[in-house]
Design an enzyme around this catalytic site. Structure first.
Site, PDB file in Angstrom:
ATOM      1  N   LYS A   1       3.640 -15.567   3.016  1.00 33.54           N
ATOM      2  CA  LYS A   1       3.939 -16.312   1.790  1.00 33.54           C
ATOM      3  C   LYS A   1       5.450 -16.530   1.779  1.00 33.54           C
ATOM      4  CE  LYS A   1       2.560 -18.205  -2.063  1.00 33.54           C
ATOM      5  NZ  LYS A   1       1.666 -19.385  -2.083  1.00 33.54           N
TER       6      LYS A   1
ATOM      7  N   ASP B   1      -2.347 -18.764   1.168  1.00 38.96           N
ATOM      8  CA  ASP B   1      -3.324 -19.481   0.331  1.00 38.96           C
ATOM      9  C   ASP B   1      -4.024 -20.560   1.162  1.00 38.96           C
ATOM     10  OD1 ASP B   1      -0.840 -20.710   0.458  1.00 38.96           O
ATOM     11  OD2 ASP B   1      -0.799 -21.360  -1.632  1.00 38.96           O
TER      12      ASP B   1
ATOM     13  N   ASP C   1      -5.984  -7.249   4.100  1.00 40.73           N
ATOM     14  CA  ASP C   1      -7.127  -6.641   3.412  1.00 40.73           C
ATOM     15  C   ASP C   1      -8.033  -7.736   2.861  1.00 40.73           C
ATOM     16  OD1 ASP C   1      -8.724  -4.647   2.143  1.00 40.73           O
ATOM     17  OD2 ASP C   1      -7.725  -5.124   0.253  1.00 40.73           O
TER      18      ASP C   1
ATOM     19  N   ASP D   1     -11.837  -9.426   4.677  1.00 43.24           N
ATOM     20  CA  ASP D   1     -13.143  -9.475   4.008  1.00 43.24           C
ATOM     21  C   ASP D   1     -13.691 -10.899   4.047  1.00 43.24           C
ATOM     22  OD1 ASP D   1     -13.032  -6.785   3.356  1.00 43.24           O
ATOM     23  OD2 ASP D   1     -13.734  -7.104   1.306  1.00 43.24           O
TER      24      ASP D   1
ATOM     25  N   TYR E   1       0.808  -1.214   0.000  1.00 44.39           N
ATOM     26  CA  TYR E   1       0.000   0.000   0.000  1.00 44.39           C
ATOM     27  C   TYR E   1       0.845   1.268   0.000  1.00 44.39           C
ATOM     28  CZ  TYR E   1      -4.535  -2.211   0.764  1.00 44.39           C
ATOM     29  OH  TYR E   1      -5.696  -2.919   0.611  1.00 44.39           O
TER      30      TYR E   1
HETATM   31  C1  IPM Z   1     -10.220  -1.595   3.841  1.00 42.09           C
HETATM   32  C2  IPM Z   1     -10.501  -1.066   2.468  1.00 42.09           C
HETATM   33  C3  IPM Z   1      -9.362  -0.131   2.066  1.00 42.09           C
HETATM   34  C4  IPM Z   1      -8.075  -0.921   2.111  1.00 42.09           C
HETATM   35  C5  IPM Z   1      -9.568   0.561   0.701  1.00 42.09           C
HETATM   36  C6  IPM Z   1     -10.863   1.341   0.673  1.00 42.09           C
HETATM   37  C7  IPM Z   1      -8.409   1.433   0.334  1.00 42.09           C
HETATM   38  O1  IPM Z   1     -10.652  -2.115   1.562  1.00 42.09           O
HETATM   39  O2  IPM Z   1     -10.150  -0.785   4.789  1.00 42.09           O
HETATM   40  O3  IPM Z   1     -10.057  -2.806   3.981  1.00 42.09           O
HETATM   41  O4  IPM Z   1      -7.762  -1.614   1.139  1.00 42.09           O
HETATM   42  O5  IPM Z   1      -7.383  -0.854   3.114  1.00 42.09           O
HETATM   43 MG    MG Z   2     -10.590  -4.021   2.416  1.00 41.83          MG
END
Ligand code: IPM
Ligand code: MG
Length: 360
Positions: free
Chosen positions: A195, A227, A251, A255, A146
């Site tokens: 990884k 993975d 990230d 999710d 990032y």
């Molecule tokens: C998160 C989001 C952000 C990230 C995006 C919106 C830049 O997906 O907070 O997980 O990737 O960190």
């Molecule tokens: Mg995210």
């Protein structure tokens, strides 16, 4: 206690869900005799519209002067919103990355917990859901891909894009220590996700985290390739307690972890630096498709406010009160649309906020 916080309502469903979190915080303050002062600042698309900048230096200075920041969400539809016609460093997400970096928020905590009441919303096999799970995703937030050098240019006549993944040992050590400290307050297990069979950066993570683990003899420490982790999260999520990982893996995996709880609308998060300062936000996005309709789930933001009370202000009793109020409304059967079963009655975003505020 007197609490000074900056509030970023942001874009999409952000304003709606933040209003409900403030409602619940106000109820906590009334009950436990605290005061809370909110100062609103802009970030994301709304800040672009107002100032042509997703986060102004003035807004950063205000955030820095407070004890904590409560954030809704930022951004819009990346296909249709004019914000995404701007250069990358002027888009809504650039504001989020800037505030993380400027405030040094290197430790991102995303608890993923399966509420027994929401087992039906869990997309996993029922025998896996039956076992439940309760993990803390700990994502490094100010390094790695990032924030490494990036560019796109023609090299020998061929368009080439470069992103770099850099970590130094200090960046790894400080989040590893946070991870083990948090594990000590939980089930005392840390799994490092990397990884290391391919990446040098992962091999450095392994070395440094292994060293840190030596100071925590009570904590069971394990490593897992990313993975494999993606697979284990849907196969046997109960095995995880603290899941420690770098920015990009975190990230993606966070999710995944949120989805198996049934809805991304349930997941809170805290982003911390070395002090008590923190930024608290729901893990879900701005959901532009349902913005302004009063149907978003405010629980993730309300639980983020609870994390703020716990981590920045050490108000454990008050944080418990919010978390228990959420459990109570779920037990009583109240559901927003995202967590309702087909045909089940639902409540609106603001009703859910009121119900929780009444139960703190
Ligand atoms: C998160 C989001 C952000 C990230 C995006 C919106 C830049 O997906 O907070 O997980 O990737 O960190
Ligand atoms: Mg995210």
């Amino acid at each position: 206690m007197n609490m000074d916080i900056a509030v970023i309502r942001g874009d999409g469903i952000g304003p709606e869900v933040v209003n409900e979190a403030m409602k619940v915080l106000d109820a906590v303050c009334a009950k436990y005799g605290h005061t809370i002062n909110y100062e609103h600042i802009l970030m994301g698309g709304c800040s672009i519209d107002a100032y042509g900048d997703p986060l102004t230096d003035e807004a950063v200075a205000i955030a820095k002067s407070k004890d904590a920041v409560l954030l809704g969400s930022i951004g819009g539809n990346t296909q249709t919103s004019p914000w995404y016609k701007l250069p990358p460093n002027k888009r809504p997400e650039a504001g989020l990355l800037k505030i993380r970096k400027e405030l040094g928020l290197f430790a991102n905590l995303r608890p993923a917990y399966l509420y027994p009441e929401l087992k039906d919303a869990c997309p996993l096999k029922s025998e896996v859901a039956e076992r439940g799970f309760d993990m803390m995703m700990m994502r490094e937030l100010t390094g790695g891909l990032y924030f490494g050098e990036r560019y796109t240019k023609e090299i020998d006549g061929v368009m080439t894009a470069v992103d770099t993944l850099t970590y130094n040992e200090n960046e790894i050590r400080r989040i590893a220590i946070k991870g083990f400290d948090i594990a000590m307050k939980r089930r005392k297990k840390v799994t490092l996700i990397d990884k290391a069979n391919v990446l040098d950066s992962s091999r450095l993570w392994r070395k440094v985290v292994e060293e840190v683990s030596k100071d925590y003899s009570e904590v069971e420490y394990d490593v897992m390739l990313v993975d494999n982790c993606a697979m284990q999260l849907v196969k046997d999520p109960a095995q995880f307690d603290v899941v420690l990982t770098e920015n990009m893996f975190g990230d993606i995996l966070s999710d995944e972890a949120s989805m198996i709880t049934g809805s991304i609308g349930m997941l809170s998060s805290a982003s911390l630096n070395e002090t008590k300062f923190g930024l608290y936000e729901p893990s879900g996005g701005s959901a532009p498709d349902i913005a302004g309709k009063n149907i978003a789930n405010p629980i993730a933001t309300i639980l983020s406010a609870a994390m703020m009370l716990r981590y920045t202000f050490d108000l454990d009793k008050e944080a418990d009160a919010i978390e228990n109020a959420v459990k109570t409304v779920l037990k009583e059967g109240y559901r927003t649309g995202d967590i309702a079963k087909a045909g089940e009655a639902t409540v609106k975003c603001d009703e859910m906020g009121t119900l929780i505020a009444q139960r703190v």
